[in-house]
Design a protein around this motif. Structure first.
Motif, short mmCIF file in Angstrom:
data_model
loop_
_atom_site.label_atom_id
_atom_site.label_comp_id
_atom_site.label_asym_id
_atom_site.label_seq_id
_atom_site.Cartn_x
_atom_site.Cartn_y
_atom_site.Cartn_z
N THR A 99 0.85 -1.18 0.00
CA THR A 99 0.00 0.00 0.00
C THR A 99 0.89 1.23 0.00
O THR A 99 1.95 1.23 0.62
N LYS A 100 0.49 2.23 -0.73
CA LYS A 100 1.24 3.49 -0.68
C LYS A 100 0.94 4.19 0.63
O LYS A 100 1.81 4.71 1.29
N LEU A 101 -0.33 4.22 0.98
CA LEU A 101 -0.76 4.79 2.25
C LEU A 101 -2.19 4.32 2.50
O LEU A 101 -3.07 4.55 1.68
N SER A 102 -2.40 3.64 3.61
CA SER A 102 -3.73 3.22 4.02
C SER A 102 -4.04 3.85 5.35
O SER A 102 -3.14 4.23 6.10
N THR A 103 -5.31 3.91 5.66
CA THR A 103 -5.74 4.44 6.95
C THR A 103 -6.03 3.26 7.86
O THR A 103 -6.72 2.31 7.48
N CYS A 104 -5.52 3.33 9.07
CA CYS A 104 -5.73 2.27 10.04
C CYS A 104 -7.22 2.21 10.40
O CYS A 104 -7.79 3.20 10.86
#
Length: 151
Positions: A99-104
């Motif tokens: 993932t490049k950037l995921s939200t927890c």
């Protein structure tokens, strides 16, 4: 005369050996096109470079086949290392995820989590690198999680 026969014998062996290598390569290429099961429970240990940070602890990876999407959910199921649950994109053909950037999904504050170099190896081992926005320095540490399948 013996030298010529000896030389021709070596050349013939070399040709057969190179042909055999080529056949083996094409067989392994067709094996790699099989989908790898990414879902499972894993016992992993977290490292920072070569230092053990924490572990072992359990991580689960979930796929929802009815959703027909290209993602998995990765979760620290025991909440011992870091309280995280995120989605990562998947390539089932080679068993990789990232993932490049995921939200927890476990955080009300929408903490960012990055996963890179995720890979299922030989269907029974897992490796991925993970960074957290709520670390001392946001995304400042790259943790390597390595382990094996337990179910």
């Amino acid at each position: 005369m013996k030298k010529i026969i000896y030389l021709l014998g070596l050349i013939t062996i070399g040709i057969f050996a190179s042909c055999e290598r080529e056949v083996n390569t094409s067989i392994s290429d067709s094996t790699n096109s099989v989908n790898i099961n990414l879902a499972g429970q894993w016992e992993v240990t977290a490292y920072n470079d070569t230092s053990t940070i924490f572990g072992p602890f359990k991580v689960i990876t979930l796929q929802n086949p009815s959703a027909k999407n290209d993602s998995i959910t990765i979760q620290d199921s025991e909440v011992k290392f870091w309280n995280f649950q995120i989605k990562a994109s998947v390539n089932e053909k080679n068993g990789t995820f990232q993932t490049k950037l995921s939200t927890c999904e476990m955080s009300e504050d929408g903490i960012g989590v990055k996963i890179s170099n995720g890979k299922i190896v030989n269907t029974d081992s897992i490796y991925f690198e993970i960074q957290f926005e709520d670390d001392e320095t946001p995304y400042g540490n790259t943790y390597q999680l390595k382990g094996h399948r337990i179910s």
